[in-house]
Design a protein around this motif. Structure first.
Motif, PDB file in Angstrom:
ATOM      1  N   GLN A 144      -4.546  -5.191  62.975  1.00 58.00           N
ATOM      2  CA  GLN A 144      -3.421  -4.906  62.415  1.00 58.00           C
ATOM      3  C   GLN A 144      -2.177  -5.421  62.940  1.00 58.00           C
ATOM      4  O   GLN A 144      -0.591  -5.945  62.272  1.00 58.00           O
ATOM      5  N   ALA A 145      -2.650  -5.471  64.673  1.00 61.02           N
ATOM      6  CA  ALA A 145      -1.719  -5.466  65.313  1.00 61.02           C
ATOM      7  C   ALA A 145      -0.948  -7.207  66.334  1.00 61.02           C
ATOM      8  O   ALA A 145      -2.251  -7.378  64.900  1.00 61.02           O
ATOM      9  N   SER A 146      -0.341  -7.369  66.245  1.00 56.68           N
ATOM     10  CA  SER A 146       0.261  -8.976  66.545  1.00 56.68           C
ATOM     11  C   SER A 146      -0.110  -8.854  67.528  1.00 56.68           C
ATOM     12  O   SER A 146      -0.607  -8.009  68.842  1.00 56.68           O
ATOM     13  N   LEU A 147      -1.121 -10.031  68.188  1.00 58.13           N
ATOM     14  CA  LEU A 147      -1.781 -10.126  69.196  1.00 58.13           C
ATOM     15  C   LEU A 147      -0.666 -10.509  70.823  1.00 58.13           C
ATOM     16  O   LEU A 147      -1.732 -10.544  71.237  1.00 58.13           O
ATOM     17  N   THR A 148       0.367 -10.784  70.484  1.00 54.26           N
ATOM     18  CA  THR A 148       1.360 -10.068  71.512  1.00 54.26           C
ATOM     19  C   THR A 148       1.472  -8.638  71.805  1.00 54.26           C
ATOM     20  O   THR A 148       1.786  -8.481  72.985  1.00 54.26           O
ATOM     21  N   PHE A 149       0.680  -7.751  71.629  1.00 57.49           N
ATOM     22  CA  PHE A 149       0.936  -6.607  71.403  1.00 57.49           C
ATOM     23  C   PHE A 149      -0.062  -6.106  71.807  1.00 57.49           C
ATOM     24  O   PHE A 149      -1.414  -6.419  71.273  1.00 57.49           O
ATOM     25  N   ASP A 150      -0.309  -5.417  73.054  1.00 55.01           N
ATOM     26  CA  ASP A 150      -1.469  -4.776  73.819  1.00 55.01           C
ATOM     27  C   ASP A 150      -2.227  -3.967  72.940  1.00 55.01           C
ATOM     28  O   ASP A 150      -3.265  -3.516  72.821  1.00 55.01           O
ATOM     29  N   LEU A 151      -1.699  -3.315  71.363  1.00 50.47           N
ATOM     30  CA  LEU A 151      -3.012  -2.542  71.010  1.00 50.47           C
ATOM     31  C   LEU A 151      -3.795  -3.719  70.251  1.00 50.47           C
ATOM     32  O   LEU A 151      -4.538  -3.691  70.063  1.00 50.47           O
ATOM     33  N   SER A 152      -3.650  -5.221  70.441  1.00 46.16           N
ATOM     34  CA  SER A 152      -5.111  -5.633  69.678  1.00 46.16           C
ATOM     35  C   SER A 152      -5.853  -5.429  70.995  1.00 46.16           C
ATOM     36  O   SER A 152      -6.569  -6.617  70.426  1.00 46.16           O
ATOM     37  N   THR A 153      -5.455  -5.687  72.034  1.00 45.90           N
ATOM     38  CA  THR A 153      -6.784  -5.513  73.013  1.00 45.90           C
ATOM     39  C   THR A 153      -7.735  -4.588  72.725  1.00 45.90           C
ATOM     40  O   THR A 153      -8.812  -5.152  73.043  1.00 45.90           O
ATOM     41  N   PHE A 154      -7.749  -3.761  71.669  1.00 43.61           N
ATOM     42  CA  PHE A 154      -9.117  -2.994  71.080  1.00 43.61           C
ATOM     43  C   PHE A 154      -9.747  -3.634  69.906  1.00 43.61           C
ATOM     44  O   PHE A 154     -10.820  -3.215  70.293  1.00 43.61           O
ATOM     45  N   ASP A 155      -8.792  -4.066  68.931  1.00 42.35           N
ATOM     46  CA  ASP A 155      -9.236  -4.742  68.318  1.00 42.35           C
ATOM     47  C   ASP A 155      -9.572  -6.595  68.237  1.00 42.35           C
ATOM     48  O   ASP A 155     -11.679  -6.195  67.539  1.00 42.35           O
ATOM     49  N   LEU A 156      -9.616  -6.791  69.396  1.00 39.90           N
ATOM     50  CA  LEU A 156     -10.866  -8.309  70.086  1.00 39.90           C
ATOM     51  C   LEU A 156     -11.545  -7.303  70.871  1.00 39.90           C
ATOM     52  O   LEU A 156     -12.151  -8.355  70.874  1.00 39.90           O
ATOM     53  N   PHE A 157     -11.383  -6.370  71.733  1.00 37.75           N
ATOM     54  CA  PHE A 157     -12.597  -6.502  73.036  1.00 37.75           C
ATOM     55  C   PHE A 157     -13.101  -5.282  72.374  1.00 37.75           C
ATOM     56  O   PHE A 157     -14.490  -5.264  72.859  1.00 37.75           O
ATOM     57  N   SER A 158     -12.987  -4.222  72.285  1.00 35.95           N
ATOM     58  CA  SER A 158     -13.787  -2.941  71.401  1.00 35.95           C
ATOM     59  C   SER A 158     -14.133  -3.023  70.914  1.00 35.95           C
ATOM     60  O   SER A 158     -15.611  -2.512  71.212  1.00 35.95           O
ATOM     61  N   THR A 159     -13.853  -3.294  69.265  1.00 36.21           N
ATOM     62  CA  THR A 159     -14.921  -4.451  68.932  1.00 36.21           C
ATOM     63  C   THR A 159     -16.007  -4.836  69.290  1.00 36.21           C
ATOM     64  O   THR A 159     -17.545  -4.533  68.430  1.00 36.21           O
ATOM     65  N   ALA A 160     -15.905  -6.141  70.209  1.00 36.86           N
ATOM     66  CA  ALA A 160     -17.072  -6.595  70.963  1.00 36.86           C
ATOM     67  C   ALA A 160     -17.945  -5.543  71.699  1.00 36.86           C
ATOM     68  O   ALA A 160     -19.110  -5.884  71.574  1.00 36.86           O
ATOM     69  N   VAL A 161     -17.258  -4.672  72.649  1.00 41.24           N
ATOM     70  CA  VAL A 161     -18.000  -3.764  72.704  1.00 41.24           C
ATOM     71  C   VAL A 161     -19.144  -3.115  72.479  1.00 41.24           C
ATOM     72  O   VAL A 161     -20.365  -2.965  72.644  1.00 41.24           O
ATOM     73  N   ALA A 162     -18.847  -2.943  70.871  1.00 42.19           N
ATOM     74  CA  ALA A 162     -19.799  -1.874  70.223  1.00 42.19           C
ATOM     75  C   ALA A 162     -20.710  -2.827  69.049  1.00 42.19           C
ATOM     76  O   ALA A 162     -21.188  -1.501  68.772  1.00 42.19           O
ATOM     77  N   GLY A 163     -20.435  -4.408  68.919  1.00 40.50           N
ATOM     78  CA  GLY A 163     -20.680  -5.243  67.540  1.00 40.50           C
ATOM     79  C   GLY A 163     -19.966  -4.952  66.855  1.00 40.50           C
ATOM     80  O   GLY A 163     -20.811  -4.799  65.708  1.00 40.50           O
ATOM     81  N   ALA A 164     -18.822  -3.756  66.802  1.00 37.84           N
ATOM     82  CA  ALA A 164     -18.136  -3.366  65.441  1.00 37.84           C
ATOM     83  C   ALA A 164     -17.344  -5.008  64.872  1.00 37.84           C
ATOM     84  O   ALA A 164     -17.767  -6.030  65.814  1.00 37.84           O
ATOM     85  N   THR A 165     -16.905  -4.607  63.658  1.00 35.74           N
ATOM     86  CA  THR A 165     -15.862  -5.526  63.396  1.00 35.74           C
ATOM     87  C   THR A 165     -14.967  -5.697  62.934  1.00 35.74           C
ATOM     88  O   THR A 165     -14.530  -4.834  62.684  1.00 35.74           O
ATOM     89  N   THR A 166     -14.236  -6.666  63.539  1.00 36.23           N
ATOM     90  CA  THR A 166     -12.864  -6.702  63.345  1.00 36.23           C
ATOM     91  C   THR A 166     -12.998  -7.419  62.081  1.00 36.23           C
ATOM     92  O   THR A 166     -12.542  -7.885  61.975  1.00 36.23           O
ATOM     93  N   VAL A 167     -11.324  -6.789  61.108  1.00 40.12           N
ATOM     94  CA  VAL A 167     -11.551  -6.791  59.387  1.00 40.12           C
ATOM     95  C   VAL A 167      -9.753  -7.307  59.767  1.00 40.12           C
ATOM     96  O   VAL A 167      -9.354  -6.277  60.100  1.00 40.12           O
ATOM     97  N   VAL A 168      -9.500  -8.948  59.614  1.00 41.32           N
ATOM     98  CA  VAL A 168      -8.577  -8.966  59.554  1.00 41.32           C
ATOM     99  C   VAL A 168      -7.243  -8.689  59.132  1.00 41.32           C
ATOM    100  O   VAL A 168      -7.582  -9.126  57.620  1.00 41.32           O
ATOM    101  N   PHE A 169      -6.580  -7.714  59.032  1.00 40.23           N
ATOM    102  CA  PHE A 169      -5.273  -6.976  57.985  1.00 40.23           C
ATOM    103  C   PHE A 169      -4.278  -7.692  57.908  1.00 40.23           C
ATOM    104  O   PHE A 169      -3.846  -8.308  58.322  1.00 40.23           O
ATOM    105  N   PRO A 170      -4.203  -8.349  56.291  1.00 35.89           N
ATOM    106  CA  PRO A 170      -3.193  -9.718  55.821  1.00 35.89           C
ATOM    107  C   PRO A 170      -1.801  -9.174  56.408  1.00 35.89           C
ATOM    108  O   PRO A 170      -0.962  -7.843  56.073  1.00 35.89           O
TER     109      PRO A 170
END
Length: 501
Positions: A195-221
């Motif tokens: 849900q974090a804006s891509l300009t916000f550092d919280l988004s690095t978890f959504d994009l990269f921590s998910t990939a580290v674990a093979g988890a799913t990034t579910v895009v919040f509307p």
């Protein structure tokens, strides 16, 4: 001798996706309400786009801004830029065009990735763009190649009202991503609400921590954020297991009925960006009695640098920010928190040039380390855990975003009708009130101020109220009497609430 422009400097961040494709090819990488992209498919799309970017001249000496609405396409574009060895600078597609142009200049961006046909894309960019895919196009800017270390460029407010870029090296983002995934036990079965804006550092978890674990990034509307009850429904429907957000968002979810009984899949709640009010945090613990709850702290310049397991917290006491994460070192110098370690920024980028705000600090173990002074007052409680007290300067955190009050004032002062301006925050929800000294006889003065604020500031920095005050009150030393303005702002807020009731 290795130079800053070699692609290997971002290999740690770039290979996170490569490793995910190899380890979890059939797992879902990105999901929306209508689409599902596996890691194999994501890897193929990223590789194809990266090839097209390279053919267009994008490489290690480039800074590429991504001006695409938050979506799977934007995520693919960010990964592709990283794969080329360039600096990637995500932008908010909802920002005013004038602010976007300012950010491009500050970043020294050589290229701009845009989304064809999107109304937020400036006409001048659309006209000069060359297609690099079905929906994406690339705009070349007349900017000389830079010597920036490849990495992740995020923007934060400057004291003059002009945003400055925080350049995080790829290895810093990768270190955080791996630590974050491991520290909460993220797995390929997890579904993370991005849900974090891509300009916000919280988004690095959504994009990269998910990939580290093979988890799913579910895009919040985006449209859901103002509607907590609908957000609860969406979290349930999407079977979200992990949510990383600012306290404002999470408080709204709990208040709207979000709890273990309505969100049985939500087992991990992470918050950062601003302090969590004590009473509301007790409500969160009660609502999700078995969930993992973490308080992650860190300015953009360090991403997350400390963490705290909220299950150890006792209601009625201050909420600690915990202690340093793996490989990070922290110390208290003159009551201010300083941070050293692998998550630190390379430096600030202004007009395409890097300046390093870090300083050499002698830590309690006798070692001298390159460290960042956070500007946050802290102390250690009886258990040795760090507790945040407040800001050294006049920057505040509101709804997870850093806002420089001096910057808001500087922008307002650009209006020809403003003699002086002073911004203060009041109330538990940190209402931002801007007082302006304008000609009382002018019928257009406030309209002029509000217009320039809309043009120059992002939505999260906009004052809740602009109040004429001529002249601004001063203290015996001749400076603006900010405590008096805070009193006036509190009365203004109270009067407004009474009128609305």
């Amino acid at each position: 001798m290795e130079t800053l422009s070699t692609p290997t400097r971002v290999s740690e961040l770039a290979t996170i996706l490569d490793d995910a494709v190899a380890s979890y090819p059939d797992a879902c990488a990105i999901a929306t309400e209508t689409d599902r992209i596996t890691y194999r498919d994501l890897g193929d799309r990223v590789a194809a786009l990266a090839d097209r970017l390279r053919e267009a001249g994008v490489g290690p000496d480039c800074t590429v801004a991504v001006h695409v609405p938050r979506s799977p396409v934007a995520i693919i574009a960010i990964h592709a830029v990283i794969a080329t060895g360039a600096v990637v600078a995500p932008l908010d597609a909802n920002d005013p065009p004038e602010r976007v142009r300012t950010l491009l200049d500050q970043a020294g961006a050589s290229h701009l990735v845009v989304h064809h046909g999107d109304p937020s894309t400036g006409e001048e960019w659309e006209q000069s763009a060359e297609s690099i895919g079905e929906t994406l196009a690339l705009v070349r800017r007349d900017v000389a190649p830079t010597a920036l270390e490849p990495g992740y460029l995020l923007f934060t407010s400057g004291s003059t009202g002009v945003p400055k870029g925080v350049l995080l090296p790829g290895r810093a983002v990768a270190h955080f991503a791996r630590w974050a995934a491991e520290s909460i036990g993220l797995t390929s079965a997890d579904r993370v609400a991005a849900q974090a804006s891509l300009t916000f550092d919280l988004s690095t978890f959504d994009l990269f921590s998910t990939a580290v674990a093979g988890a799913t990034t579910v895009v919040f509307p985006d449209w859901l954020k103002p509607f907590p009850a609908d957000t609860v429904d969406w979290l349930a429907q999407q079977q979200i297991t992990a949510l990383y957000g600012v306290p404002t968002l999470i408080k709204g979810i709990v208040a709207a009925g979000g709890r273990a009984s309505t969100l049985p899949d939500l087992t991990t709640v992470l918050f950062a960006g601003e302090p969590y009010p004590v009473a509301a945090l007790a409500d969160l613990q009660t609502a999700f009695p078995e969930a993992t709850i973490r308080n992650w702290y860190g300015p953009t310049e360090t991403n997350v640098c400390t963490a705290y397991d909220v299950r150890q917290w006792q209601p009625g006491t201050p909420v600690p920010i915990g202690d340093a994460i793996d490989a990070v070192t922290v110390a208290i110098v003159d009551d201010e928190l300083v941070v050293a370690g692998p998550t630190l920024l390379t430096g600030y980028v202004v007009d395409g040039v890097v300046s390093d705000p870090a300083v050499d600090v002698v830590f309690p173990d006798g070692e001298t380390r390159r460290a960042y002074r956070t500007g946050d007052h802290v102390y250690r409680d009886d258990g040795g855990r760090l507790v945040l007290v407040g800001r050294v300067d006049r920057q505040i955190k509101r709804r997870g975003y850093r806002i420089d009050l001096d910057g808001v004032e500087a922008v307002a002062a650009e209006s020809a009708s403003v003699r002086a301006a002073a911004a203060v925050v009041v109330g538990l929800d940190q209402h931002l009130v801007l007082f302006v000294d304008v000609d009382p006889a002018s019928t257009t003065a406030l309209e002029s101020v509000e217009h320039i604020l809309r043009e120059r500031l992002p939505a999260y920095s906009q004052p809740d109220r602009v109040v004429p005050c001529s002249p601004l009150p001063t203290n015996p030393r001749g400076k603006v009497d900010r405590p008096r303005l805070e009193e006036l702002a509190a009365h203004t807020l109270t009067d407004r609430q009474e009128n609305q009731s």
